[in-house]
Design a protein around this motif. Structure first.
Motif, PDB file in Angstrom:
ATOM      1  N   ALA A 100       0.445  -0.974   0.293  1.00 19.10           N
ATOM      2  CA  ALA A 100       0.590   0.089   0.522  1.00 19.10           C
ATOM      3  C   ALA A 100       0.836   1.152   0.253  1.00 19.10           C
ATOM      4  CB  ALA A 100      -0.875   0.159   1.502  1.00 19.10           C
ATOM      5  N   THR A 101       1.896   1.165   0.673  1.00 14.64           N
ATOM      6  CA  THR A 101       2.602   2.647   1.143  1.00 14.64           C
ATOM      7  C   THR A 101       4.218   2.176   0.743  1.00 14.64           C
ATOM      8  OG1 THR A 101       3.243   2.481   3.340  1.00 14.64           O
ATOM      9  CG2 THR A 101       0.753   3.318   2.409  1.00 14.64           C
ATOM     10  N   PRO A 102       4.604   2.063  -0.820  1.00 17.19           N
ATOM     11  CA  PRO A 102       5.859   1.277  -1.087  1.00 17.19           C
ATOM     12  C   PRO A 102       7.078   1.858  -0.160  1.00 17.19           C
ATOM     13  CG  PRO A 102       4.455   1.454  -3.018  1.00 17.19           C
ATOM     14  CD  PRO A 102       3.519   1.703  -2.237  1.00 17.19           C
ATOM     15  N   ASP A 103       7.342   2.840  -0.281  1.00 14.56           N
ATOM     16  CA  ASP A 103       8.483   4.344   0.061  1.00 14.56           C
ATOM     17  C   ASP A 103       8.363   4.276   1.307  1.00 14.56           C
ATOM     18  OD1 ASP A 103       7.999   4.937  -3.014  1.00 14.56           O
ATOM     19  OD2 ASP A 103       6.868   6.879  -2.944  1.00 14.56           O
ATOM     20  N   LEU A 104       7.100   3.874   2.270  1.00 16.01           N
ATOM     21  CA  LEU A 104       7.333   3.968   3.759  1.00 16.01           C
ATOM     22  C   LEU A 104       7.856   2.464   4.428  1.00 16.01           C
ATOM     23  CD1 LEU A 104       6.731   5.247   6.233  1.00 16.01           C
ATOM     24  CD2 LEU A 104       4.253   4.893   6.356  1.00 16.01           C
TER      25      LEU A 104
END
Lengths: 509, 164
Positions: A499-503
């Motif tokens: 859902a939030t790959p960067d995080l």
């Protein structure tokens, strides 16, 4: 740059204010008068003019002391006579402009305007303005907001309040495509379809209110002189002698009829001329028979939707839809009356611009989650059975009652547990995190992954043993959290990372 | 402590002074609870047989709590602040892991109770726009806490927007 003039509230406030003040003062005034005045009637002659004068002063004062204006970049409201208070809201921070007209306002042709600004909960209230002035103010504010942000102002939308006239009536359920075609900025999403009235009796939110009223009435009933225990028992005995079945049947149909009346009446009053439409970057809802409400939500603030099929409503294929919004006090705004699931799905798809989240099959959480659902629902069986055992020990209860209770409560627990497991699930589809839960009711929430501002993975001691976790996506919208319960820990991390790959990427192993 | 699947543990442990601090604070709160119950037991005219047994069991449980909790908790509690995110793990029986992007941080507070000051500890709280997401990094060395606050304030000042 010349500053625009300060403007006043509508002069009709000089009528409205004192009446509103009267409502507030009435109860304490009556109590004070009864407490002190009854023994000494002459006292009242002095008290009454004082109360009336106070009422007028209190009610009309805001009209003399409140001013507002729209400058190049701000909305300002000035209040106060001796100490002056100025509230300033930058135009580009204005999220919502809500108009509402309670009965008294409507009679006088007035509207209350509430302007919501961003993350903090303070709302600027301008109460009252004339209906036309309020509509104009809303148009100006929302148009200026677009300019303040450097967006190109869209063609001025047709305001439904003025364009409709008095045309809307019971049969007015068809979408008004003519308006939509004329101004592309103004698109109807949904409007009331009176066949939805069939859902009214199955929506239990109003039952709470009814129960409250009955509770209040019973308090008064206690004080009625003829309603003492003896009389009641005698009356009851007489009733039973007459015909118990008849009494029961009458009571049943009586309360059923009452419930139908209240629920349908409430539905009609609340959702009269309900319309939901998009209007120049805002989602707007108008409805109401006695109090008309008009709510605007900036579409950029909508982070997701939640569809709730409440216990009874679900039996007849109904549901309710609300939006998860940032920068509003409650965070969730109900945008549809109880209506068919299909309509809910269609509206949800329009609002979040993705049809999948509300229709996709959710990934279930597997046998370990099922075990936990069942165990959680059997606790009541244990406690209730223990209660019956205690009763059997100390009083004269029959032994077979223990078995019967355990069987009955246990079966009910098993049904609930299985339902809970079947409704539990998650998905990640088209940029939305979707979570489903509920036992008798079924809920499904879809949250934009862009709206996720953090993750919490909790494991209690039982979950740790089973390798399960509860994944919480935190957000500024709605109830500020979306919970995915009892999911495999590895799956939880994979889901968060997807859902939030960067995080999550830098913490993965 | 089994290694969690998929997510690595945060890099740093909390201050070693946290162990005696947890031990002392657990001891104090448990002692207060126990003395209240003991007074209740003594003034109870004719306590039933199970009251004494329950009290004994409670003494055992609380002793285990005071002795076993600090070292387990010290192994579980970890924290890390990177360029882009804050990541913590806390708990001892239950665990709770949190990740929040620094771009969404709204406030950074640090505070010390009297007892924490005795051990040179401080707690840093990082909040986001969600009420569900405050991240508490408890029991850092006071100097480290100051550095963390300074660092976080510096990075959050760099990002703009209202973080919702």
């Amino acid at each position: 740059m010349n500053e625009p003039d300060w403007r006043q509230l509508d002069p009709r406030m000089l009528i409205l204010g004192p009446i509103a003040a009267l409502k507030q003062l009435a109860v304490p005034a009556v109590i004070a008068l009864i407490a002190s005045g009854l023994q000494n009637a002459a006292w009242m002659l002095f008290a009454l003019p004082v109360v009336v004068t106070m009422m007028f002063l209190l009610g009309a004062m805001p009209w003399f002391t409140t001013r507002y204006r729209i400058t190049e970049s701000n909305l300002q409201r000035r209040q106060g006579l001796l100490s002056r208070k100025v509230v300033t809201a930058p135009l580009d921070r204005i999220r919502t402009v809500d108009l509402s007209s309670p009965l008294l306002h409507r009679i006088l042709g007035l509207t209350k305007v509430e302007i919501g600004t961003g993350v903090d909960d303070t709302r600027i209230e301008l109460d009252p303005l004339g209906v036309d002035e309020a509509a104009e103010l809303r148009r100006v504010l929302l148009a200026r907001r677009a300019v303040a942000r450097g967006e190109s102002p869209v063609a001025e939308p047709v305001d439904p309040a003025t364009s409709e006239g008095g045309a809307g009536d019971l049969g007015d359920g068809a979408p008004e495509t003519s308006i939509a075609a004329a101004t592309p900025a103004h698109v109807e999403v949904a409007s009331i379809d009176w066949s939805w009235l069939r859902f009214a009796p199955f929506s239990l939110t109003r039952l709470v209110i009814v129960a409250g009223i009955f509770g209040l009435l019973s308090q008064f009933a206690d004080d009625l002189p003829f309603l003492d225990a003896d009389n009641i028992r005698r009356g009851w005995g007489w009733l039973l002698e007459q015909a118990l079945p008849l009494v029961l049947v009458t009571a049943f149909f009586g309360s059923l009829a009452l419930w139908l009346l209240i629920s349908i009446g409430g539905y009609v009053t609340q959702w009269w001329r309900f319309r939901l439409f998009r209007d120049d970057g805002n989602l707007r809802l108008t409805a109401g028979l006695i109090t008309t409400r008009s709510t605007s939500i900036e579409e950029a603030r909508i982070r997701g939707v939640q569809m709730s099929e409440w216990a009874l409503l679900r039996l007849v294929g109904g549901a309710q839809l609300s939006t998860l919004t940032t920068g509003l006090e409650s965070g969730t705004t109900s945008v549809l009356p109880p209506s068919p699931v299909g309509v809910n799905r269609r509206v949800a798809a329009t609002l979040i611009e993705a049809p999948e989240p509300m229709t996709v099959r959710l990934t279930r959480h597997g046998p370990r989650a099922r075990r936990r659902c069942h165990i959680r629902n059997q606790w009541s069986t244990v406690f209730i059975t223990l209660g019956v055992v205690a009763a059997w020990q100390w009083w004269e209860a029959e032994a077979w009652m223990i078995g019967a209770t355990a069987l009955l409560v246990g079966t009910w627990g098993a049904v609930l547990g299985e339902a809970e497991y079947r409704h539990l699930g998650h998905a990640l589809v088209n940029g939305h995190l979707v979570s489903g839960w509920g036992a008798l009711s079924r809920h499904r929430v879809a949250l934009q992954t862009d709206g996720i501002i953090g993750w919490v993975i909790t494991q209690n001691i039982f979950q740790r043993r089973l390798g399960l976790a509860s994944l919480i996506a935190t957000t500024a919208a709605g109830s500020e959290r979306v919970l995915v319960r009892d999911v495999d820990r590895g799956v939880a991390v994979t889901l968060a990372a997807a859902a939030t790959p960067d995080l999550i990427a830098e913490f993965r192993v | 402590m089994s290694t969690p699947t998929g997510l690595r543990v945060p890099a740093h442990q909390v201050s070693p002074a946290a162990r005696p601090y947890w031990l002392l604070s657990a001891f104090i709160s448990d002692l207060v609870l126990l003395s209240l119950l003991t007074v209740g037991y003594v003034v109870w005219p004719q306590p039933p047989w199970w009251a004494g047994t329950l009290l004994l069991i409670l003494v055992l449980v609380l002793t285990v709590h005071v002795v076993a909790m600090p070292p387990i908790r010290f192994r579980v509690h970890r924290w890390e602040v990177t360029e882009t995110a804050v990541h913590t793990r806390v708990g001892w029986l239950s665990t709770d892991e949190r990740v929040a992007p620094i771009s969404r941080v709204q406030t950074v507070d640090s505070h010390q109770t009297a007892l924490m000051r005795l051990f040179g500890l401080a707690t840093v709280t990082v909040t986001t726009a969600s009420a569900a997401g405050p991240i508490v990094i408890s029991c850092l060395d006071a100097t480290v806490a100051r550095q963390v606050v300074a660092w976080l304030t510096e990075i959050t000042a760099r990002t703009d927007g209202d973080a919702t």
